[in-house]
Design an enzyme around this catalytic site. Structure first.
Site, PDB file in Angstrom:
ATOM      1  N   ASP A 126     -42.303  -8.280  49.464  1.00 57.07           N
ATOM      2  CA  ASP A 126     -41.969  -8.606  50.857  1.00 57.07           C
ATOM      3  C   ASP A 126     -40.969  -9.767  50.919  1.00 57.07           C
ATOM      4  O   ASP A 126     -40.664 -10.407  49.915  1.00 57.07           O
ATOM      5  CB  ASP A 126     -43.262  -8.965  51.590  1.00 57.07           C
ATOM      6  CG  ASP A 126     -43.161  -8.781  53.098  1.00 57.07           C
ATOM      7  OD1 ASP A 126     -42.055  -8.520  53.611  1.00 57.07           O
ATOM      8  OD2 ASP A 126     -44.199  -8.901  53.770  1.00 57.07           O
ATOM      9  N   GLU A 147     -47.148  -3.442  62.787  1.00 51.09           N
ATOM     10  CA  GLU A 147     -47.468  -4.870  62.645  1.00 51.09           C
ATOM     11  C   GLU A 147     -46.913  -5.687  63.809  1.00 51.09           C
ATOM     12  O   GLU A 147     -47.466  -6.726  64.166  1.00 51.09           O
ATOM     13  CB  GLU A 147     -46.943  -5.415  61.316  1.00 51.09           C
ATOM     14  CG  GLU A 147     -45.448  -5.490  61.187  1.00 51.09           C
ATOM     15  CD  GLU A 147     -45.030  -6.120  59.861  1.00 51.09           C
ATOM     16  OE1 GLU A 147     -44.461  -7.231  59.899  1.00 51.09           O
ATOM     17  OE2 GLU A 147     -45.258  -5.520  58.803  1.00 51.09           O
TER      18      GLU A 147
END
Length: 673
Positions: free
Chosen positions: A419, A474
């Site tokens: 990420d 998200e």
């Protein structure tokens, strides 16, 4: 495979006077590419007599002063027709047709330009046969669309996650370090905002056609942003210069921050082959939903045995914020919590459980927090036939890549979610390839989160299962009620999903109507109905999908959960059935002899009639989840039913506001079977 080489005027090709004008047809003749080699190289595209792309220049400037494509001196012309089918084992279909006509123009200066015409699009790329390393200062990639063209534009966010790390000087530089995530704005190209950059893919509407602009086979070169000069219809490529000075920084010190850049975009090795510039062209917009162009154009798998690569679904704690209740332990970053998630994965037949952010200390990926006993968790998961995937920031993984992969592979970890990448300059594109190669060496799968759109890396390295570059669920943890995720969900499949798989992280059991949605970080909800969340496991392509919600919430919804858990993540076939961008999507996917048909909707209720003739002759048993009669108000309302159907009929299905449907279709066995 059938491959035919042509070296003269032949099917699909023609050469003009003095060999300065070239014509390349698609196999079915609908698409025509005209290439002009004069003082500069330009190309234009026509589809059934409609001008899709006006004369557009392409060139490349090297740091030593050479200019490829400027005052070119043609040396050789080569043409080729290919009719091929290849296997695609971890994809949305088991085989891919690769049928095209190709024109190669070779020039003095040891470079060539390759054009390909498919029935559904056009692509070109540079390549070189030079024997020495060289440096590319800049590339000219222009796409001049006709006047009145409109587009769905996803700008780099003005106030991205990392704005504090870059200067606000009104230039492109401040936009090169941001998340590749935003919603779409529908506009005329000449309304583009000045120096704003946009991500690819870009969807342009031209003369009733849809043109999806993207790139493929990006392995060793900067990714391309897009910009339109003020008042123009000419889209141009923009490339982040090569990074010069770097430091650890960014979000939680998990990123590599660029302090300064070189005056060039790429350092290249001899024999460099550059990425494809791709224009996918369709009449019926739903044909974009299962297009293969990016996958076709990408480098075939470079790995040997790939039988160890396991796609599937994963339990996931981050979205629900360790949202367990009714348990006798304190939830958090500890073994009791993750054993609970592993038990849930085992019970539902999920392949993985993912341990997200917070499992290591002080940015040291080799030092798990003391509350977590990873070897014990790995052994526990193995006994339950569940693999563990670890989240990591980009910087810690990049700094000790082989040590990290070797150590955790030997421990029994099955993969990484990497990420906070947030760059696509050449150095970071190279990182993706190196990480993929290193992970494969140690039999690890990868999920590239916080990164740019896929460009076919998943074909070259099939252990790369999915990518983010999508405004996924998200965002519902913090997004304002003004953010229209429902409309985004029926826009994105026609644009972003054309590039490849997406780590959207669907599966919410807390569902809200438009008026009832609000961001709640610890107990988030989705916009739209329950059945919409279920349908997204079929609509959205991804060999690795999350079940984002809490096992405790899933336990209250066993019918929905069991159905979701049983949906495949790779397919033998896919068929786009119907749809209209920003309104609705209907798609069918097949695994073995079982079909799944799913649809998702914008905020307008509608009925769709699904033609079942694609099933072939026979009768079938269905399991159907559809929006309940009160789903417009209570979004979790759904109806489950079973029907016997025939392939000769149409299935009429209503989707409520923000709704959807999903149907499992199984051939009905004859009495003697």
């Amino acid at each position: 495979m059938r491959k035919i080489f042509l070296f003269a005027i032949a099917l699909g090709f023609s050469i003009g006077l003095n060999a300065r004008q070239f014509k390349l047809n698609s196999p079915n003749g609908n698409l025509v590419v005209n290439v002009s080699v004069e003082e500069k190289i330009e190309y234009e595209i026509w589809y059934k007599g409609k001008n899709v792309l006006e004369p557009s220049a392409l060139s490349m400037t090297l740091k030593d002063g050479q200019k490829w494509g400027i005052k070119p001196r043609l040396r050789k012309v080569r043409t080729e027709s290919v009719d091929n089918v290849f296997e695609s084992p971890i994809y949305k279909r088991g085989q891919v047709q690769d049928i095209y006509n190709e024109l190669q123009l070779e020039f003095l200066g040891d470079y060539r330009i390759v054009f390909r015409a498919y029935d559904d699009g056009v692509a070109y790329r540079f390549a070189t046969s030079c024997s020495e390393p060289f440096v590319v200062k800049d590339e000219e990639a222009t796409f001049k669309f006709p006047e009145e063209s409109t587009a769905y534009v996803s700008y780099v966010r003005e106030n991205g996650y990392h704005a504090d790390n870059m200067t606000n000087d009104g230039t492109f530089e401040e936009q090169f370090f941001k998340s590749f995530v935003n919603t779409y704005e529908h506009m005329s190209l000449n309304e583009w905002q000045g120096l704003r950059l946009a991500f690819m893919p870009l969807l342009v509407e031209v003369e009733g056609l849809k043109v999806c602009l993207t790139e493929a086979d990006l392995l060793d070169y900067p990714g391309m942003y897009l910009n339109v000069p003020d008042g123009s219809n000419s889209v141009r490529g923009v490339f982040a210069p090569y990074p010069k000075d770097l430091k650890q920084g960014g979000s939680e010190m998990l990123q590599e921050v660029v302090l300064s850049r070189e005056d060039y975009i790429a350092k290249c090795e001899p024999g460099m082959v550059f990425p494809w510039r791709v224009l996918i062209i369709v009449e019926k917009e739903h044909e974009l939903l299962d297009n293969d162009m990016v996958y076709r154009l990408s480098t075939p798998c470079v790995l040997g045995d790939i039988s160890w690569i396991k796609p599937g679904k994963s339990a996931w704690e981050w979205w629900s914020d360790f949202g367990l209740y009714g348990v006798d332990f304190k939830t958090g970053m500890n073994n009791d919590t993750y054993k609970y998630y592993i038990d849930f994965a085992h019970e539902k037949g999920l392949e993985y459980a993912l341990i997200d952010a917070g499992w290591y200390e002080n940015g040291n990926i080799m030092e798990p927090v003391k509350t977590l006993n990873l070897p014990e968790l790995v052994a526990y998961a193995k006994a339950k036939n569940v693999g563990l995937i670890l989240w990591t920031g980009c910087y810690p993984f990049k700094q000790h890549m082989e040590e990290v992969c070797m150590h955790y592979s030997e421990m029994g970890i099955k993969g990484f979610k990497i990420d906070f990448i947030d760059r696509d300059d050449q150095a970071m594109v190279q990182f993706h390839r190196k990480a993929s190669e290193m992970a494969a060496k140690y039999k690890l799968v990868l999920d590239f989160h916080g990164t740019y759109k896929p460009t076919g890396l998943q074909r070259t390295y099939p252990n790369v299962l999915t990518f983010e570059a999508v405004q996924g669920l998200e965002h519902m943890k913090w997004a304002s009620p003004k953010v229209d995720q429902v409309t985004y969900d029926v826009t994105m499949p026609y644009i972003r999903m054309v590039a490849g798989p997406l780590d959207y992280t669907q599966g919410s059991m807390r569902n809200s109507s438009r008026k009832n949605y609000k961001p709640v970080y610890g107990e988030p909800m989705s916009q739209g109905t329950r059945v919409r969340q279920m349908a997204e496991y079929v609509v959205f392509e991804s060999p690795l999908s999350m079940l984002c919600d809490s096992p405790c919430n899933y336990a209250k919804e066993p019918e929905c959960t069991d159905f979701i858990a049983g949906i495949p993540t790779v397919w033998d076939d896919s068929k786009a059935l119907d749809g209209k961008i920003s309104e609705y999507v209907v798609i069918a996917r097949k695994k073995g002899d079982v079909w799944y048909v799913a649809g998702i909707n914008n905020w307008t209720s509608r009925v769709v009639d699904v033609d079942l003739s694609f099933l072939g002759n026979g009768t079938f048993q269905t399991e159907i989840f559809r929006d309940g009669i009160n789903a417009n108000e209570i979004a979790r309302d759904f109806k489950k039913e079973q029907l016997e159907i025939s392939s000769e009929q149409k299935l009429s299905l209503r989707m409520e506001s923000g709704g959807g449907f999903v149907v499992k279709i199984i051939p009905k066995k004859k009495n003697n079977q």
